[in-house]
Design an enzyme around this catalytic site. Structure first.
Site, PDB file in Angstrom:
ATOM      1  N   PHE A 143      -1.649  16.136   4.886  1.00 48.34           N
ATOM      2  CA  PHE A 143      -2.134  15.682   3.780  1.00 48.34           C
ATOM      3  C   PHE A 143      -0.688  15.632   2.757  1.00 48.34           C
ATOM      4  O   PHE A 143       0.027  16.687   2.674  1.00 48.34           O
ATOM      5  CB  PHE A 143      -2.995  16.493   2.813  1.00 48.34           C
ATOM      6  CG  PHE A 143      -3.407  15.757   1.648  1.00 48.34           C
ATOM      7  CD1 PHE A 143      -4.446  14.592   1.758  1.00 48.34           C
ATOM      8  CD2 PHE A 143      -3.082  16.240   0.381  1.00 48.34           C
ATOM      9  CE1 PHE A 143      -5.078  13.977   0.600  1.00 48.34           C
ATOM     10  CE2 PHE A 143      -3.521  15.152  -0.872  1.00 48.34           C
ATOM     11  CZ  PHE A 143      -4.353  14.403  -0.574  1.00 48.34           C
ATOM     12  N   ARG A 187       0.974  12.319  -8.830  1.00 44.14           N
ATOM     13  CA  ARG A 187       1.477  11.045  -8.550  1.00 44.14           C
ATOM     14  C   ARG A 187       2.879  10.597  -9.249  1.00 44.14           C
ATOM     15  O   ARG A 187       3.756   9.835  -8.741  1.00 44.14           O
ATOM     16  CB  ARG A 187       0.548   9.868  -9.293  1.00 44.14           C
ATOM     17  CG  ARG A 187      -0.740   9.607  -8.560  1.00 44.14           C
ATOM     18  CD  ARG A 187      -1.443   8.480  -9.271  1.00 44.14           C
ATOM     19  NE  ARG A 187      -3.017   8.529  -9.094  1.00 44.14           N
ATOM     20  CZ  ARG A 187      -3.404   8.141  -7.852  1.00 44.14           C
ATOM     21  NH1 ARG A 187      -2.719   7.807  -6.777  1.00 44.14           N
ATOM     22  NH2 ARG A 187      -4.788   8.132  -7.832  1.00 44.14           N
ATOM     23  N   GLU A 193       0.869  -1.313  -0.177  1.00 47.58           N
ATOM     24  CA  GLU A 193      -0.059  -0.025   0.002  1.00 47.58           C
ATOM     25  C   GLU A 193       0.850   1.088  -0.051  1.00 47.58           C
ATOM     26  O   GLU A 193       1.953   1.069   0.416  1.00 47.58           O
ATOM     27  CB  GLU A 193      -1.036   0.040   1.208  1.00 47.58           C
ATOM     28  CG  GLU A 193      -2.423  -0.276   0.926  1.00 47.58           C
ATOM     29  CD  GLU A 193      -3.408   0.538   0.131  1.00 47.58           C
ATOM     30  OE1 GLU A 193      -2.574   1.518  -0.482  1.00 47.58           O
ATOM     31  OE2 GLU A 193      -4.237   0.544   0.220  1.00 47.58           O
ATOM     32  N   ASP A 194       0.215   2.461  -0.379  1.00 47.55           N
ATOM     33  CA  ASP A 194       1.075   3.648  -0.360  1.00 47.55           C
ATOM     34  C   ASP A 194       0.975   4.141   0.964  1.00 47.55           C
ATOM     35  O   ASP A 194       1.987   4.665   1.734  1.00 47.55           O
ATOM     36  CB  ASP A 194       0.502   4.566  -1.455  1.00 47.55           C
ATOM     37  CG  ASP A 194      -1.093   4.863  -1.450  1.00 47.55           C
ATOM     38  OD1 ASP A 194      -1.707   3.918  -0.704  1.00 47.55           O
ATOM     39  OD2 ASP A 194      -1.671   5.603  -2.221  1.00 47.55           O
ATOM     40  N   ASP A 244      -3.940   5.446   6.461  1.00 45.64           N
ATOM     41  CA  ASP A 244      -4.725   6.668   6.958  1.00 45.64           C
ATOM     42  C   ASP A 244      -5.686   6.225   8.267  1.00 45.64           C
ATOM     43  O   ASP A 244      -5.096   5.818   9.198  1.00 45.64           O
ATOM     44  CB  ASP A 244      -5.053   7.680   5.978  1.00 45.64           C
ATOM     45  CG  ASP A 244      -5.442   8.800   6.420  1.00 45.64           C
ATOM     46  OD1 ASP A 244      -4.809   9.624   7.341  1.00 45.64           O
ATOM     47  OD2 ASP A 244      -6.586   9.194   6.007  1.00 45.64           O
TER      48      ASP A 244
HETATM   49  P1  IMP Z   1      -7.603   5.006   4.569  1.00 51.05           P
HETATM   50  O1  IMP Z   1      -8.194   6.321   5.407  1.00 51.05           O
HETATM   51  O2  IMP Z   1      -6.558   4.159   5.635  1.00 51.05           O
HETATM   52  O3  IMP Z   1      -8.738   4.099   4.165  1.00 51.05           O
HETATM   53  O4  IMP Z   1      -6.835   5.518   3.261  1.00 51.05           O
HETATM   54  C1  IMP Z   1      -7.709   5.789   2.107  1.00 51.05           C
HETATM   55  C2  IMP Z   1      -6.861   6.165   1.095  1.00 51.05           C
HETATM   56  O5  IMP Z   1      -6.800   7.767   1.226  1.00 51.05           O
HETATM   57  C3  IMP Z   1      -5.397   5.834   0.810  1.00 51.05           C
HETATM   58  O6  IMP Z   1      -5.436   4.526   0.144  1.00 51.05           O
HETATM   59  C4  IMP Z   1      -5.022   6.868  -0.018  1.00 51.05           C
HETATM   60  O7  IMP Z   1      -5.409   6.764  -1.320  1.00 51.05           O
HETATM   61  C5  IMP Z   1      -5.784   8.205   0.565  1.00 51.05           C
HETATM   62  N1  IMP Z   1      -4.699   8.951   1.489  1.00 51.05           N
HETATM   63  C6  IMP Z   1      -5.099   9.155   2.578  1.00 51.05           C
HETATM   64  N2  IMP Z   1      -4.054   9.940   3.062  1.00 51.05           N
HETATM   65  C7  IMP Z   1      -3.669  10.574   1.921  1.00 51.05           C
HETATM   66  C8  IMP Z   1      -2.677  11.590   1.996  1.00 51.05           C
HETATM   67  O8  IMP Z   1      -1.863  12.136   2.744  1.00 51.05           O
HETATM   68  N3  IMP Z   1      -2.371  12.169   0.536  1.00 51.05           N
HETATM   69  C9  IMP Z   1      -2.814  11.257  -0.579  1.00 51.05           C
HETATM   70  N4  IMP Z   1      -3.872  10.293  -0.349  1.00 51.05           N
HETATM   71  C10 IMP Z   1      -4.046   9.819   0.929  1.00 51.05           C
HETATM   72 MG    MG Z   2      -4.637   4.079  -2.144  1.00 52.46          MG
END
Ligand code: IMP
Ligand code: MG
Length: 180
Positions: free
Chosen positions: A157, A170, A104-105, A108
């Site tokens: 962010f 990206r 995963e990248d 969050d």
């Molecule tokens: P989750 O909140 O862990 O479900 O993350 C959901 C998605 O939000 C991640 O896979 C990213 O694509 C996006 N995301 C969360 N934080 C960031 C950020 O700081 N920059 C860009 N994308 C983010």
């Molecule tokens: Mg993602």
């Protein structure tokens, strides 16, 4: 590295350099090789954001036998990350009894990865590990503990190296954080 970048009226400044990412990936690769090097792991790159990280990590592990596959989570309904129903697309490889390493990248709130892990475990893999380049522990809402974390970062962010703002940013080679 650019002094700053602006997308949609928002300005971002340098945060993690590509050289730092490369160095950290090499450390993570050493750990992964130690834990999983003899298990013929399958790396699952979660598109779109994780593709640069997955590419660099996978190629750093050139002396183990491993596979890579690409999956996507299609979201429906709900405006918040919590309320979303997600469908797993693209997993055509049989993962039963396999060591799976989800790439995963960023983790969050944890909702995306939590949902994905449940879907993968339903297919009876031997084990599922999570490698995430970035982790925002303060934002986490679910009991998720990624096995391999590139960088723990505060709840700000960021963009670049796969991470986007509305589809843009990206292709930046370094990671940038929103300017206060
Ligand atoms: P989750 O909140 O862990 O479900 O993350 C959901 C998605 O939000 C991640 O896979 C990213 O694509 C996006 N995301 C969360 N934080 C960031 C950020 O700081 N920059 C860009 N994308 C983010
Ligand atoms: Mg993602």
């Amino acid at each position: 590295m650019k002094p700053e970048v602006t997308y949609d009226g928002m300005t971002f400044v340098p945060y993690i350099t590509n050289a730092q990412i490369t160095e950290r990936i090499s450390q993570l690769a050493t750990e992964i090789k130690k834990d999983c090097g003899d298990k013929f792991p399958i790396f699952l790159c979660v598109l779109t954001g994780a593709f640069p990280f997955a590419s660099d990590l996978f190629r750093t592990l050139e002396d183990i036998d491993a596979e890579i596959a690409f999956v996507r989570l299609k979201s429906y309904e709900g405006t918040s990350t919590e309320g979303k129903v997600r469908e797993l697309l693209g997993l055509t490889t049989d993962i039963e009894n396999r060591t799976v390493i989800v790439v995963e990248d960023i983790v969050d709130t944890g909702h995306t990865i939590f949902n994905l892990l449940n879907k993968l475990r339903a297919q009876n893999p031997a084990e599922v590990k999570v490698a995430t380049l970035l982790f925002k522990p303060e934002a986490l809402q679910l009991p998720i503990k990624p096995d391999y974390v590139g960088f723990e970062i505060p709840k700000k962010f960021i963009i670049g190296y796969g991470l986007d703002i509305d589809g843009k940013g990206r292709n930046l080679n370094d990671i940038y954080v929103i300017k206060n």
